[in-house]
Design a protein around this motif. Sequence first.
Motif, PDB file in Angstrom:
ATOM      1  N   UNK A 159      52.583  12.619  52.776  1.00 29.10           N
ATOM      2  CA  UNK A 159      51.962  12.291  54.017  1.00 29.10           C
ATOM      3  C   UNK A 159      51.052  13.018  54.773  1.00 29.10           C
ATOM      4  N   UNK A 160      51.428  14.435  54.866  1.00 27.71           N
ATOM      5  CA  UNK A 160      50.836  15.081  55.660  1.00 27.71           C
ATOM      6  C   UNK A 160      49.571  15.839  54.360  1.00 27.71           C
ATOM      7  N   UNK A 161      49.871  15.642  52.823  1.00 31.17           N
ATOM      8  CA  UNK A 161      49.058  16.151  52.493  1.00 31.17           C
ATOM      9  C   UNK A 161      47.770  14.918  52.043  1.00 31.17           C
ATOM     10  N   UNK A 162      48.414  14.151  52.536  1.00 26.00           N
ATOM     11  CA  UNK A 162      47.282  12.510  52.464  1.00 26.00           C
ATOM     12  C   UNK A 162      46.091  12.247  53.707  1.00 26.00           C
ATOM     13  N   UNK A 163      46.224  13.337  54.595  1.00 21.76           N
ATOM     14  CA  UNK A 163      45.865  13.147  56.298  1.00 21.76           C
ATOM     15  C   UNK A 163      44.890  14.534  55.894  1.00 21.76           C
ATOM     16  N   UNK A 164      44.959  15.120  54.694  1.00 21.84           N
ATOM     17  CA  UNK A 164      44.852  16.604  54.549  1.00 21.84           C
ATOM     18  C   UNK A 164      43.394  16.665  55.593  1.00 21.84           C
TER      19      UNK A 164
END
Length: 217
Positions: A159-164
């Motif tokens: 999820x975090x990487x998707x919002x990078x």
Amino acid sequence: MRQVPLVQQVADQFRALIESGEWPRDTRIPGENQLAAELGVSRGTVREALRSLSLTGLLEPRVGDGTYVRATDEISGVLLRDELSSLDQVFDARAGIEAAAARLAAQRLSSEGIKTLIAAIEARDAAHDASDLAAFVIADSAFHRGVVEASGNPILLRLYDAMAGLLAESIEQTASFPEHPQLRAAHLDVYEAICAGDPDAAARASYALIETVKQSQ
């Protein structure tokens, strides 16, 4: 077994090129004729495959200029495509993910995770002292991602990487030199709470850090 439609097969190949970085974000991909020749399929098949990825936000067709990679993940693709997020909403999403991650990181303390956070803090300080915004964004992003990675939860990390991209933009928009001392102290509070193995303190410090950033705008 049901055969996968050719358009989907081609779209999956293009998606793999994006995810692997062979087609980097913000770069123009080869034209339809070239792709069709390379894959041995019709131009119409390529066009439909590209269209399907454009609908998910991974690709962006630009009239007269070709097709560009807009995102590397469907989640971030949708966020960018639909412009769903304001800066405050990005901060709220960061707070939820990072606080949960910090709590888990404090419970699953590892020497490797600590090394990652130390390196990010040192790089952040060096970039700040040099007033190097690009390096500062990279280092600050590395610290926050390091917290999420230290949680050991692959779903939070995904999820975090998707919002990078959105996260990096939020850091770039709020960074200033010289930085208010309270901001650096807030980062250290998160690090120290994780090192102390105190889940509650780590979660509180993570929330407090985001609030400090919001108030500094």
